[in-house]
Design a protein around this motif. Structure first.
Motif, PDB file in Angstrom:
ATOM      1  N   ASN A   1       0.805  -1.224   0.000  1.00 39.78           N
ATOM      2  CA  ASN A   1       0.000   0.000   0.000  1.00 39.78           C
ATOM      3  C   ASN A   1       0.835   1.269   0.000  1.00 39.78           C
ATOM      4  O   ASN A   1       0.283   2.371   0.048  1.00 39.78           O
ATOM      5  N   GLY A   2       2.160   1.128  -0.070  1.00 39.37           N
ATOM      6  CA  GLY A   2       2.998   2.314  -0.215  1.00 39.37           C
ATOM      7  C   GLY A   2       2.767   2.979  -1.557  1.00 39.37           C
ATOM      8  O   GLY A   2       2.642   4.204  -1.651  1.00 39.37           O
ATOM      9  N   CYS A   3       2.699   2.187  -2.621  1.00 41.71           N
ATOM     10  CA  CYS A   3       2.445   2.733  -3.961  1.00 41.71           C
ATOM     11  C   CYS A   3       1.049   3.339  -4.045  1.00 41.71           C
ATOM     12  O   CYS A   3       0.841   4.375  -4.686  1.00 41.71           O
ATOM     13  N   GLU A   4       0.091   2.704  -3.390  1.00 42.11           N
ATOM     14  CA  GLU A   4      -1.287   3.209  -3.431  1.00 42.11           C
ATOM     15  C   GLU A   4      -1.401   4.585  -2.773  1.00 42.11           C
ATOM     16  O   GLU A   4      -2.181   5.430  -3.224  1.00 42.11           O
ATOM     17  N   SER A   5      -0.625   4.812  -1.733  1.00 43.98           N
ATOM     18  CA  SER A   5      -0.676   6.121  -1.066  1.00 43.98           C
ATOM     19  C   SER A   5      -0.186   7.226  -1.992  1.00 43.98           C
ATOM     20  O   SER A   5      -0.697   8.349  -1.957  1.00 43.98           O
ATOM     21  N   GLU A   6       0.796   6.907  -2.847  1.00 48.21           N
ATOM     22  CA  GLU A   6       1.291   7.893  -3.816  1.00 48.21           C
ATOM     23  C   GLU A   6       0.291   8.086  -4.953  1.00 48.21           C
ATOM     24  O   GLU A   6       0.113   9.201  -5.451  1.00 48.21           O
ATOM     25  N   LEU A   7      -0.366   7.010  -5.368  1.00 45.79           N
ATOM     26  CA  LEU A   7      -1.371   7.118  -6.422  1.00 45.79           C
ATOM     27  C   LEU A   7      -2.529   8.015  -5.985  1.00 45.79           C
ATOM     28  O   LEU A   7      -3.061   8.793  -6.782  1.00 45.79           O
ATOM     29  N   GLN A   8      -2.931   7.906  -4.731  1.00 45.36           N
ATOM     30  CA  GLN A   8      -4.033   8.727  -4.228  1.00 45.36           C
ATOM     31  C   GLN A   8      -3.705  10.217  -4.293  1.00 45.36           C
ATOM     32  O   GLN A   8      -4.590  11.043  -4.503  1.00 45.36           O
ATOM     33  N   ALA A   9      -2.425  10.547  -4.129  1.00 42.59           N
ATOM     34  CA  ALA A   9      -2.019  11.955  -4.152  1.00 42.59           C
ATOM     35  C   ALA A   9      -2.175  12.583  -5.531  1.00 42.59           C
ATOM     36  O   ALA A   9      -2.220  13.810  -5.656  1.00 42.59           O
TER      37      ALA A   9
ATOM     38  N   PRO B   1       8.111   3.923  -2.578  1.00 36.21           N
ATOM     39  CA  PRO B   1       7.392   3.893  -3.855  1.00 36.21           C
ATOM     40  C   PRO B   1       7.796   5.080  -4.722  1.00 36.21           C
ATOM     41  O   PRO B   1       8.340   6.065  -4.217  1.00 36.21           O
ATOM     42  N   PRO B   2       7.515   5.046  -6.023  1.00 40.82           N
ATOM     43  CA  PRO B   2       7.728   6.229  -6.854  1.00 40.82           C
ATOM     44  C   PRO B   2       6.783   7.347  -6.420  1.00 40.82           C
ATOM     45  O   PRO B   2       5.627   7.092  -6.089  1.00 40.82           O
ATOM     46  N   ASN B   3       7.279   8.572  -6.417  1.00 41.31           N
ATOM     47  CA  ASN B   3       6.451   9.689  -5.957  1.00 41.31           C
ATOM     48  C   ASN B   3       5.454  10.126  -7.032  1.00 41.31           C
ATOM     49  O   ASN B   3       5.563   9.721  -8.199  1.00 41.31           O
ATOM     50  N   PRO B   4       4.449  10.934  -6.685  1.00 40.16           N
ATOM     51  CA  PRO B   4       3.432  11.347  -7.666  1.00 40.16           C
ATOM     52  C   PRO B   4       4.005  12.040  -8.897  1.00 40.16           C
ATOM     53  O   PRO B   4       3.529  11.824 -10.010  1.00 40.16           O
ATOM     54  N   ALA B   5       5.026  12.878  -8.699  1.00 40.97           N
ATOM     55  CA  ALA B   5       5.625  13.562  -9.844  1.00 40.97           C
ATOM     56  C   ALA B   5       6.278  12.570 -10.791  1.00 40.97           C
ATOM     57  O   ALA B   5       6.250  12.750 -12.020  1.00 40.97           O
ATOM     58  N   ALA B   6       6.877  11.510 -10.243  1.00 39.98           N
ATOM     59  CA  ALA B   6       7.495  10.491 -11.082  1.00 39.98           C
ATOM     60  C   ALA B   6       6.450   9.765 -11.915  1.00 39.98           C
ATOM     61  O   ALA B   6       6.699   9.405 -13.074  1.00 39.98           O
ATOM     62  N   ILE B   7       5.271   9.532 -11.339  1.00 38.68           N
ATOM     63  CA  ILE B   7       4.184   8.879 -12.086  1.00 38.68           C
ATOM     64  C   ILE B   7       3.751   9.757 -13.249  1.00 38.68           C
ATOM     65  O   ILE B   7       3.602   9.295 -14.386  1.00 38.68           O
ATOM     66  N   ILE B   8       3.547  11.042 -12.970  1.00 35.67           N
ATOM     67  CA  ILE B   8       3.117  11.961 -14.023  1.00 35.67           C
ATOM     68  C   ILE B   8       4.162  12.043 -15.126  1.00 35.67           C
ATOM     69  O   ILE B   8       3.839  11.976 -16.316  1.00 35.67           O
ATOM     70  N   ALA B   9       5.436  12.167 -14.740  1.00 36.66           N
ATOM     71  CA  ALA B   9       6.504  12.254 -15.728  1.00 36.66           C
ATOM     72  C   ALA B   9       6.562  10.997 -16.589  1.00 36.66           C
ATOM     73  O   ALA B   9       6.756  11.071 -17.807  1.00 36.66           O
ATOM     74  N   ALA B  10       6.377   9.823 -15.970  1.00 36.64           N
ATOM     75  CA  ALA B  10       6.425   8.570 -16.715  1.00 36.64           C
ATOM     76  C   ALA B  10       5.258   8.444 -17.687  1.00 36.64           C
ATOM     77  O   ALA B  10       5.430   8.029 -18.837  1.00 36.64           O
ATOM     78  N   LEU B  11       4.063   8.809 -17.242  1.00 36.57           N
ATOM     79  CA  LEU B  11       2.889   8.707 -18.112  1.00 36.57           C
ATOM     80  C   LEU B  11       2.989   9.669 -19.291  1.00 36.57           C
ATOM     81  O   LEU B  11       2.666   9.314 -20.424  1.00 36.57           O
ATOM     82  N   LEU B  12       3.445  10.885 -19.044  1.00 32.08           N
ATOM     83  CA  LEU B  12       3.582  11.851 -20.125  1.00 32.08           C
ATOM     84  C   LEU B  12       4.695  11.445 -21.086  1.00 32.08           C
ATOM     85  O   LEU B  12       4.596  11.675 -22.296  1.00 32.08           O
TER      86      LEU B  12
END
Length: 261
Positions: A136-144, A232-243
């Motif tokens: 649930n570490g990754c899930e906490s970042e996804l929620q952000a 987990p990867p942080n929210p900014a890392a998720i956005i950067a990866a998706l873009l």
């Protein structure tokens, strides 16, 4: 008019202008992936290899190779390295379409990219998330991602509860055997074209739980199109990866180096 509506109007937009503007990304001072300079390694030294809990550092022809796809960013290698060959950084945007790009030395050819099939999805993407055994570490970042600061919807990227409306399957966790069948049924229910994202080191390689009831991540389970290690990867890392995946940002990592660093 509700009180919170009035407060919101008075405060104005709380969303950052990043990643397309000069605003903050919310990750100032965040410790990122360690950096390896093998030229500083002492002959015969294996301190970092012995300290790494996930086997992210290995010898290849007597030269240490760091695999960020296995790194959980614990910094134990940095703390135990006697020569300073491993150092602390603030590098966190390690999303890539090529698994081998996460290694500091290439071991195989580059995976062909399917950019042409993503052409119609560059301005809109729907994601189905499946927790395949995460802590649930990754899930906490996804929620952000849906908070006012990041506001993922402004980028045309949405989470959907149904795989039948999803373009991308985002998987967290090392893939436990109990979740193998639900994961595959979710994938089968998605329409073509469809893609898979391994989010977090556990989904990429198994993380700290590569054995026992787990399958060491998505390798060999589903065809992975996007890798994002971290714990987990942080929210900014998720956005950067998706873009980056949607060709709206440039590729930032290759051979374990971020932006050429």
């Amino acid at each position: 008019m509700a009180l919170w509506t009035l407060i919101g109007l008075a405060e104005g937009s709380a969303s950052t202008s990043w990643p397309f503007g000069t605003g903050p990304d919310g990750q100032e001072g965040v410790i990122g992936m360690p950096r390896l300079d093998h030229t500083k390694c002492a002959t015969g030294c294996t301190a970092c290899i012995d300290a790494c809990p996930t086997g992210a550092i290995r010898l290849n022809a007597a030269e240490p190779v760091l695999d960020y796809g296995r790194c959980v960013v614990c910094q134990r290698c940095v703390e135990t390295c006697p020569t300073g060959a491993l150092s602390e950084t603030h590098d966190w945007a390690f999303g890539t379409r090529d698994r081998d790009a996460l290694r500091t030395a290439r071991t195989q050819s580059v995976t062909p990219d399917s950019a042409r099939s993503r052409r119609g999805f560059r301005r809109s993407l729907h994601i189905r998330h499946v927790d395949a055994g995460s802590c649930n570490g990754c899930e906490s970042e996804l929620q952000a991602l849906n908070n006012p600061f990041y506001n993922l919807h402004r980028l045309g990227i949405f989470f959907t509860p149904s795989p039948r409306f999803a373009d991308l399957l985002l998987v967290t966790g090392p893939v436990t055997r109990a979740m193998l069948d639900p994961l595959r049924r979710t994938w089968d229910a998605m329409p073509e074209p469809r893609w898979v994202m391994a989010y977090g080191t556990c989904a990429v390689s198994g993380g700290i739980a590569p054995d026992g009831p787990c399958l060491s991540g998505l390798e060999g389970v589903l065809p992975v199109d996007l890798y994002l290690p971290g714990c987990p990867p942080n929210p900014a890392a998720i956005i950067a990866a998706l873009l980056m995946f949607l060709d709206r940002r440039p590729v930032q990592v290759d051979q374990g180096h971020l932006d050429g660093r």
